[in-house]
Motif scaffolding. Structure first.
Motif, short mmCIF file in Angstrom:
data_model
loop_
_atom_site.label_atom_id
_atom_site.label_comp_id
_atom_site.label_asym_id
_atom_site.label_seq_id
_atom_site.Cartn_x
_atom_site.Cartn_y
_atom_site.Cartn_z
N ASN A 110 -3.21 2.90 -6.53
CA ASN A 110 -3.90 1.68 -6.93
C ASN A 110 -5.03 1.37 -5.96
OD1 ASN A 110 -4.70 -0.90 -7.62
ND2 ASN A 110 -2.63 -1.67 -7.89
N PRO A 111 -6.28 1.37 -6.42
CA PRO A 111 -7.40 1.10 -5.50
C PRO A 111 -7.44 -0.35 -5.01
CG PRO A 111 -8.18 1.29 -7.76
CD PRO A 111 -6.73 1.64 -7.78
N TYR A 112 -6.71 -1.23 -5.66
CA TYR A 112 -6.71 -2.64 -5.26
C TYR A 112 -5.53 -3.00 -4.35
CZ TYR A 112 -10.05 -2.89 -9.04
OH TYR A 112 -11.12 -2.67 -9.84
N ALA A 113 -4.71 -2.03 -4.00
CA ALA A 113 -3.51 -2.30 -3.19
C ALA A 113 -3.89 -2.89 -1.83
CB ALA A 113 -2.70 -1.04 -3.01
N TYR A 114 -4.98 -2.42 -1.23
CA TYR A 114 -5.39 -2.94 0.08
C TYR A 114 -5.83 -4.40 0.00
CZ TYR A 114 -5.05 1.80 1.71
OH TYR A 114 -4.56 3.04 2.04
N LEU A 115 -6.44 -4.77 -1.12
CA LEU A 115 -6.83 -6.18 -1.31
C LEU A 115 -5.59 -7.07 -1.41
CD1 LEU A 115 -9.71 -5.73 -3.90
CD2 LEU A 115 -9.92 -6.24 -1.47
N PHE A 116 -4.59 -6.59 -2.16
CA PHE A 116 -3.36 -7.37 -2.30
C PHE A 116 -2.61 -7.45 -0.98
CE2 PHE A 116 -3.82 -6.08 -6.86
CZ PHE A 116 -4.09 -7.36 -7.32
N HIS A 126 2.14 1.72 -3.74
CA HIS A 126 1.12 1.86 -4.78
C HIS A 126 -0.11 2.58 -4.23
CE1 HIS A 126 3.50 -0.93 -7.14
NE2 HIS A 126 3.54 -1.72 -6.09
N THR A 180 0.82 -1.22 0.00
CA THR A 180 0.00 0.00 0.00
C THR A 180 0.85 1.27 0.00
OG1 THR A 180 -0.20 -0.17 2.41
CG2 THR A 180 -2.00 -1.04 1.10
#
Length: 121
Positions: free
Chosen positions: A39-45, A36, A33
């Motif tokens: 990137n809105p998907y960084a928290y999911l990763f 990136h 996080t």
């Protein structure tokens, strides 16, 4: 000649033992996080990374007969902060600790696995 044959075996014996793992700190998945932010998907990763890390540590801990970490990594106030004093919960060395009358106790989930945390300030 004999010295040359004995020396490598002594050097190997002083290495880290198989299975010596630091269970107190989760892998630093928060770098995902930080690196990136757009990137809105960084928290999911990041969450996927933390769950994967916890599962691998659970497997090793189960085999070694040691306490297992929870799959959840919590955002908890850092030890010594005003929020930690107010709420009675703190992140100490990557572990969630609860304030009790005579000190601190480790927080456990419903399956008696210890919670890990990332300190929030």
């Amino acid at each position: 000649m004999l010295c040359v044959l004995v020396l490598p075996s002594l050097a190997l014996a002083q290495g880290k033992r198989y299975g010596d793992i630091d269970y107190s700190r989760p892998q630093d998945c928060s770098v995902i996080t930080r690196e990136h932010r757009a990137n809105p998907y960084a928290y999911l990763f990041r969450d996927l990374c933390e769950r994967s890390d916890a599962r691998s540590k659970q497997g090793v801990a189960r085999i070694m007969g040691r306490p297992q970490p929870s799959t959840r990594v919590l955002d908890v106030p850092a030890h010594g902060t005003e929020d930690a004093r107010r709420h009675g919960v703190a992140c100490m060395g990557g572990l969630v600790m609860l304030r009790i009358e005579n000190g601190w106790e480790q927080a456990l989930d419903s399956e008696h696995r210890y919670y890990t945390c990332r300190a929030s300030n």
